[in-house]
Enzyme design. Structure first.
Site, short mmCIF file in Angstrom:
data_model
loop_
_atom_site.label_atom_id
_atom_site.label_comp_id
_atom_site.label_asym_id
_atom_site.label_seq_id
_atom_site.Cartn_x
_atom_site.Cartn_y
_atom_site.Cartn_z
N ARG A 53 0.57 -0.99 0.55
CA ARG A 53 -0.06 0.46 0.02
C ARG A 53 0.65 1.20 0.25
NH1 ARG A 53 -2.36 -4.05 1.40
NH2 ARG A 53 -0.27 -4.28 2.84
N LYS B 208 26.92 -3.26 -1.64
CA LYS B 208 28.38 -3.29 -1.41
C LYS B 208 28.47 -2.28 -0.18
CE LYS B 208 27.16 -1.66 -6.35
NZ LYS B 208 27.97 -0.85 -7.24
N ARG C 115 11.11 3.63 3.94
CA ARG C 115 10.54 2.90 5.01
C ARG C 115 11.56 2.15 5.02
NH1 ARG C 115 5.53 -1.12 4.56
NH2 ARG C 115 5.04 0.36 4.69
N HIS D 171 4.16 5.75 11.90
CA HIS D 171 4.10 5.28 10.51
C HIS D 171 2.94 6.87 9.13
CE1 HIS D 171 2.83 4.02 6.34
NE2 HIS D 171 2.73 3.10 6.73
N1 CP Z 1 -0.42 0.16 5.74
C1 CP Z 1 0.85 -0.63 4.98
O1 CP Z 1 1.66 0.18 5.92
O2 CP Z 1 1.12 -1.11 4.64
P1 CP Z 1 1.82 -1.58 3.50
O3 CP Z 1 3.11 -2.29 4.66
O4 CP Z 1 1.63 -2.41 2.68
O5 CP Z 1 3.06 -0.32 2.88
#
Ligand code: CP
Length: 325
Positions: free
Chosen positions: A69, A99, A120, A149
């Site tokens: 997502r 590397k 991420r 998040h």
């Molecule tokens: N909600 C969410 O972070 O989903 P993904 O891990 O698929 O990005």
């Protein structure tokens, strides 16, 4: 590990050029701005004629952890607005990270090629580290370990607001892995900005919020009630926010097996505890903690408005931080 953010730059009504690392950067006015621009983005996405708002802009998406997502909706958001992406999934294998290149050097390279970087990473604090390593482009935290998040929390707030037309005086249930769930850590921060918030925290005792997080969040005025059984859930909450137990954060699988799927949403639980205006949310992926039989219930928004709001909110954030709104 607690998830406190001490050095975040406040938004203060001005998103241009700012990193998006934590919900602690936001006031209710800042969230209002995001929600208002999100409504515009929903119209743009519905329009057959593509927007050129981000024409000439390139956004790097670099994901050191798997994603469907967040990666997909950020990519779609850039493209919906006429921009372009550099997309790197699994940089540990498909970039010079393999590397031994450091995070700092990697960030400085992609800051040379793009106008914003979405990252991420499995380690808490890495988005802030990436922001410290860069000078010229904003960093967006797409999930840092068990930390935060923030873009997910903003889309969750948009989803709640869409249904209830308010973000104050809400009662919610947050269930599952509260210890490791970064979406939980950001959403509690967001909801604690509003008066009259009561959250029932349903989890196995092994997966409760840390005491430090519980104390820190409670001081903000949000009422947090820890429960260990579905029987203690309130009836007619405004929302349920279910989450998966985060297998990847466990040192051994036996411990995971003991707590996975301790709380499962079934049609019977919906009948017993949900009201007609309760919405059932989940950041996804779900791994058995909501039965597929629940999906057809109109109150189940996780594969409907919640997932769609992900793209609209990320369009809004990109337009705001790149100074197009
Ligand atoms: N909600 C969410 O972070 O989903 P993904 O891990 O698929 O990005």
């Amino acid at each position: 590990m607690a998830t406190t953010n001490n050095d975040v730059q406040k938004i203060n009504g001005n998103f241009k050029g700012k990193d998006i690392i934590s919900l602690d950067q936001f006031s209710t006015k800042d969230i209002d701005i995001v929600l208002n621009v999100t409504a515009e983005m929903k119209d743009i996405a519905a329009n057959a004629k593509p927007s050129q708002l981000l024409q000439g802009n390139i956004v790097t998406l670099i994901f050191y952890e798997p994603s469907s997502r967040t990666f997909g909706s950020f990519a779609a958001a850039v493209k919906q607005l006429g921009g372009q992406t550099i997309e790197i999934q699994d940089p540990q294998h498909f970039s010079s990270v393999a590397k031994g290149e450091t995070l700092e050097d990697t960030m400085r390279v992609f800051e040379a090629y793009s106008d914003a970087i979405v990252i991420r990473h499995p380690q808490t604090g890495t988005a802030a580290k990436a922001a410290a390593a860069t000078q010229f482009v904003p960093i967006l935290n797409a999930g840092d370990g068990i930390g935060e998040h923030p873009t997910q929390a903003l889309l969750d707030l948009a989803t709640i607001n869409e249904k209830h037309h308010r973000l104050d005086n809400l009662t919610g249930v947050m269930a599952g892995d509260l210890l490791n769930g970064r979406t939980i850590h950001s959403l509690i921060r967001g909801l604690s900005l509003y008066k009259g918030t009561t959250l029932y925290l349903l989890s196995p005792k092994e997966l409760k919020l840390t005491k430090e997080d519980l104390d820190n969040f409670s001081k903000r005025g949000v009422k947090l009630i820890e429960i260990e059984s579905e029987n203690d859930m309130p009836e007619n909450a405004d929302f349920w926010y279910w989450t998966r137990v985060q297998k990847e954060r466990f040192a051994n699988l036996e411990d995971y097996e003991k707590v996975k799927n301790r709380f499962i949403v079934t049609p019977e639980l919906m009948k017993k505890k949900a009201g007609k205006n309760t919405i059932l949310m989940h950041p996804l992926p779900r791994i058995g903690e909501i039965l597929p039989e629940v999906d057809s219930d109109p109150r189940a928004v996780y594969l409907r408005s919640e997932v769609r709001n992900g793209m609209y909110v990320r369009m809004a954030l990109l337009a705001l931080i790149l100074g197009k709104k």
